[in-house]
Scaffold this active site. Sequence first.
Site, mmCIF file in Angstrom:
data_model
loop_
_atom_site.group_PDB
_atom_site.id
_atom_site.type_symbol
_atom_site.label_atom_id
_atom_site.label_comp_id
_atom_site.label_asym_id
_atom_site.label_seq_id
_atom_site.Cartn_x
_atom_site.Cartn_y
_atom_site.Cartn_z
ATOM 1 N N GLY A 1 6.340 -36.623 -4.112
ATOM 2 C CA GLY A 1 7.134 -35.672 -3.019
ATOM 3 C C GLY A 1 6.715 -35.891 -1.613
ATOM 4 O O GLY A 1 5.552 -36.463 -1.406
ATOM 5 N N GLY B 1 4.357 -25.643 -5.061
ATOM 6 C CA GLY B 1 3.173 -25.553 -5.582
ATOM 7 C C GLY B 1 3.443 -25.958 -7.319
ATOM 8 O O GLY B 1 3.395 -24.804 -7.914
ATOM 9 N N TYR C 1 11.261 -27.185 0.197
ATOM 10 C CA TYR C 1 11.922 -28.216 0.875
ATOM 11 C C TYR C 1 11.678 -28.190 2.425
ATOM 12 O O TYR C 1 11.489 -29.132 3.192
ATOM 13 C CB TYR C 1 13.167 -28.931 0.504
ATOM 14 C CG TYR C 1 13.130 -29.024 -0.913
ATOM 15 C CD1 TYR C 1 12.658 -30.184 -1.519
ATOM 16 C CD2 TYR C 1 13.653 -27.945 -1.930
ATOM 17 C CE1 TYR C 1 12.588 -30.350 -2.816
ATOM 18 C CE2 TYR C 1 13.533 -28.270 -3.467
ATOM 19 C CZ TYR C 1 12.989 -29.629 -3.650
ATOM 20 O OH TYR C 1 12.921 -29.916 -5.049
ATOM 21 N N GLU D 1 5.337 -21.167 -7.478
ATOM 22 C CA GLU D 1 6.407 -21.664 -8.322
ATOM 23 C C GLU D 1 5.980 -21.994 -9.606
ATOM 24 O O GLU D 1 6.593 -21.798 -10.571
ATOM 25 C CB GLU D 1 7.416 -22.825 -7.575
ATOM 26 C CG GLU D 1 6.564 -24.073 -7.795
ATOM 27 C CD GLU D 1 7.247 -25.394 -7.337
ATOM 28 O OE1 GLU D 1 8.426 -25.260 -7.086
ATOM 29 O OE2 GLU D 1 6.648 -26.540 -7.196
ATOM 30 N N ARG E 1 9.680 -41.321 -7.690
ATOM 31 C CA ARG E 1 8.671 -40.758 -8.620
ATOM 32 C C ARG E 1 8.581 -41.816 -9.867
ATOM 33 O O ARG E 1 7.973 -41.188 -10.929
ATOM 34 C CB ARG E 1 9.181 -39.349 -9.055
ATOM 35 C CG ARG E 1 8.924 -38.081 -8.257
ATOM 36 C CD ARG E 1 8.957 -36.974 -8.717
ATOM 37 N NE ARG E 1 8.720 -35.873 -7.764
ATOM 38 C CZ ARG E 1 7.776 -35.385 -7.283
ATOM 39 N NH1 ARG E 1 6.868 -35.855 -7.677
ATOM 40 N NH2 ARG E 1 7.753 -34.417 -6.469
ATOM 41 N N ARG F 1 8.138 -29.745 3.551
ATOM 42 C CA ARG F 1 7.347 -31.020 3.013
ATOM 43 C C ARG F 1 8.044 -32.126 3.967
ATOM 44 O O ARG F 1 6.966 -33.209 4.088
ATOM 45 C CB ARG F 1 8.178 -31.161 1.810
ATOM 46 C CG ARG F 1 8.004 -30.528 0.572
ATOM 47 C CD ARG F 1 7.922 -31.212 -0.720
ATOM 48 N NE ARG F 1 9.363 -31.800 -0.832
ATOM 49 C CZ ARG F 1 9.817 -32.338 -1.997
ATOM 50 N NH1 ARG F 1 8.859 -32.538 -2.916
ATOM 51 N NH2 ARG F 1 10.741 -33.015 -1.971
ATOM 52 N N LYS G 1 -2.469 -37.712 -1.128
ATOM 53 C CA LYS G 1 -1.232 -37.044 -0.554
ATOM 54 C C LYS G 1 -0.660 -35.921 -1.348
ATOM 55 O O LYS G 1 -0.873 -36.189 -2.814
ATOM 56 C CB LYS G 1 -0.136 -37.993 -0.217
ATOM 57 C CG LYS G 1 1.335 -37.530 -0.022
ATOM 58 C CD LYS G 1 2.346 -37.742 -0.970
ATOM 59 C CE LYS G 1 2.202 -37.338 -2.251
ATOM 60 N NZ LYS G 1 3.590 -37.289 -3.112
ATOM 61 N N THR G 2 -0.416 -34.667 -1.009
ATOM 62 C CA THR G 2 0.448 -33.788 -1.692
ATOM 63 C C THR G 2 0.372 -32.377 -1.110
ATOM 64 O O THR G 2 -0.895 -31.937 -0.709
ATOM 65 C CB THR G 2 -0.043 -33.697 -3.289
ATOM 66 O OG1 THR G 2 0.905 -32.519 -3.592
ATOM 67 C CG2 THR G 2 -1.257 -33.392 -3.603
ATOM 68 N N ILE G 3 1.417 -31.917 -0.851
ATOM 69 C CA ILE G 3 1.572 -30.672 -0.129
ATOM 70 C C ILE G 3 0.781 -29.539 -1.212
ATOM 71 O O ILE G 3 0.131 -28.497 -0.561
ATOM 72 C CB ILE G 3 2.941 -30.135 0.229
ATOM 73 C CG1 ILE G 3 3.681 -29.741 -1.070
ATOM 74 C CG2 ILE G 3 3.481 -30.843 1.175
ATOM 75 C CD1 ILE G 3 5.053 -28.914 -0.774
ATOM 76 N N ASP G 4 0.908 -29.796 -2.502
ATOM 77 C CA ASP G 4 0.331 -28.914 -3.498
ATOM 78 C C ASP G 4 -1.241 -28.531 -3.208
ATOM 79 O O ASP G 4 -1.756 -27.614 -3.775
ATOM 80 C CB ASP G 4 0.690 -29.189 -4.756
ATOM 81 C CG ASP G 4 2.117 -29.422 -5.099
ATOM 82 O OD1 ASP G 4 2.849 -28.988 -4.209
ATOM 83 O OD2 ASP G 4 2.455 -29.603 -6.354
ATOM 84 N N ASP H 1 -2.551 -36.962 -7.548
ATOM 85 C CA ASP H 1 -3.204 -37.318 -8.596
ATOM 86 C C ASP H 1 -2.709 -38.339 -9.429
ATOM 87 O O ASP H 1 -3.710 -39.346 -9.764
ATOM 88 C CB ASP H 1 -3.945 -36.124 -9.044
ATOM 89 C CG ASP H 1 -2.801 -35.208 -9.824
ATOM 90 O OD1 ASP H 1 -1.529 -35.184 -9.370
ATOM 91 O OD2 ASP H 1 -2.862 -34.496 -10.889
ATOM 92 N N ASP H 2 -1.532 -38.199 -9.998
ATOM 93 C CA ASP H 2 -0.989 -39.297 -10.864
ATOM 94 C C ASP H 2 -1.079 -40.661 -10.443
ATOM 95 O O ASP H 2 -1.459 -41.685 -11.063
ATOM 96 C CB ASP H 2 0.391 -38.873 -11.448
ATOM 97 C CG ASP H 2 -0.070 -37.794 -12.585
ATOM 98 O OD1 ASP H 2 -1.041 -37.753 -13.255
ATOM 99 O OD2 ASP H 2 1.162 -37.021 -12.564
ATOM 100 N N TYR I 1 14.321 -3.955 2.759
ATOM 101 C CA TYR I 1 14.239 -4.834 1.653
ATOM 102 C C TYR I 1 12.923 -5.188 1.245
ATOM 103 O O TYR I 1 11.798 -4.969 1.851
ATOM 104 C CB TYR I 1 14.998 -6.095 2.176
ATOM 105 C CG TYR I 1 16.436 -6.120 2.711
ATOM 106 C CD1 TYR I 1 17.183 -5.668 1.709
ATOM 107 C CD2 TYR I 1 16.613 -6.439 3.581
ATOM 108 C CE1 TYR I 1 18.530 -5.353 2.136
ATOM 109 C CE2 TYR I 1 17.970 -6.583 4.030
ATOM 110 C CZ TYR I 1 18.881 -6.055 3.318
ATOM 111 O OH TYR I 1 20.187 -5.971 3.850
#
Length: 553
Positions: A79, A249, A423, A309, A143, A426, A200-203, A173-174, A241
């Site tokens: 991503g 994530g 999105y 998420e 991916r 990112r 890398k990863t926003i997570d 990680d992968d 509201y």
Amino acid sequence: MDISVLQKERYNYKPKMPRMIRAGVANIRAKEGEKALPADERIKALFPNTYGMNEVYFEEAPSTAEKRRQVVGVILSGGQAPGGHNVIAGLYDALTEANPDNVLLGFKGGPSGLIDDDYITLTGDIIDRYRNTGGFDMIGSGRTKLETEEQFRVVTEVAKKHGMTAIVIIGGDDSNTNAAVLAEYCKAHDTGIQVIGCPKTIDGDLKNDDIEVSFGFDTATKVYSELIGNVARDANSARKYWHFVKLMGRSASHIALECALQTHPNVCLISEEVEKKQLSLSDIADQIAESVVARAALGYNYGMVVIPEGLIEFVPEVKKLIAEINETLAKHGKEFSHLPTWDEKLGFLTATLSADSINVFNLLPLDIQQQLLMDRDSHGNVQVSRIETEKLLSSIVDTRLKELKAEGKYSGKFSPMHHFFGYEGRAAFPSNFDADYCYSLGYTAFLLIANGYTGYLSSVRGLGKSAEEWKAGGMPITKMMNIERRAGEDKPVIKKALVELDGAPFKYFEEHRNKWKTETAYCYPGAIQYFGPAEVADRPSITLLLENGLFED
Ligand code: FBP
């Protein structure tokens, strides 16, 4: 090319670098530190050629690196995460500074580009059009997993064809696990090709003793926090509201936690806590309903709920249900997808699920049931970003509130609104933090290559301090590995970092959340500032500051 005023200005931004690597490639020397060993000894047998290497860091001193001509291939994997272009820019600048004849090849569309030999030669003109900008559009991403012997064989053929000396894999990680396996393969087969990874990863879940944060987390959480703050201020103005905000994530809740620390919503769920306390969907609904009722008693019929998420997969009963559905789809996916009607699909599924899971499934609204059955990702996982957990939770909260109303325990109004921010963050222009961090990661990746290292992750540490005090170096990826059971097999993988419930960021949240639950204590972080005083424009995430004992209220 159509460019915005900000984009033009960002082209001119000069990323700040650690003092230790500012002297230029010719004046930086690699020094080796301690042997970097993983906790799990079984890694040794799996990585005989890249196990037990030393930690590396750099210092200002005449370079002793061999000056061979380098042809480096680079890929972006997975991503999007803000700052990817700057990793490539840092890599390119170091590489051309070392020798103008060096070449950088950008393989397109992620790992598949390396297999299909689909690339562009990155030139100064191309790089200059992407400096300090978001997105991965310079070369694209994908991916495809790079993990089989056959794929490695093809990749080394492609690399040899171009005379490549090294491959840089920018991924999570992968992807970095696969970078380590590829490095081992290249060494075992004496290919002469070095492999270096960049985190890398926003997570934010690629982190450990050696990687303080993955790039992109800082910017993405700042964008989401701005949006949450804006929605909170709207809620505080309109006062009608309850906003349910789901945040990206995939698994860990680092993003939700950071955004809660930034904005102080009334409720923020942390998946890791839900799992630890074995909370059911109805427990979670009760927690949210408590806040709604308490605020209604004060006359506030509005509020903010933040939901990671990945939550859905951490709720024990749903986790079990998803595992059973996954198994059914893995075994009978084709058959299942050919069933023409929803009723037939339902019949097929219920024949394979346990009684408990059938009960849970039947309690879910139809659209959530359908979302749980959608196509899996390439790892066979549910695509959590496509499950509307925010709607599921607001609907069960609504049911709970109706019960409370009937019992005379609640008399407020509950009008939910739903949002999903993912999105939106990112591909944002990287914050100064990410622009600086990424440039240094890329520059350091080249220093590792020039000094002959392979199977290392580029690492820049001390990130809570100013950029000039950061420390650049490299850590053997094998040090970060453990063995996990994946799809019925023991596999060496980099451990995913979940939110630690005894870590400083969660502890801070825990101390403050009761106040935030009832009061209107929203904080409005505003938009990312790219120019201006360092305490505003260069401030790292609260998570990073808390983890380093540097956060001041
Ligand atoms: P990476 O782990 O590859 O960095 O991607 C993370 C992520 O942004 C998750 O937060 C999200 O669930 C997922 O990607 C969405 O994937 P896609 O881009 O395929 O829709």
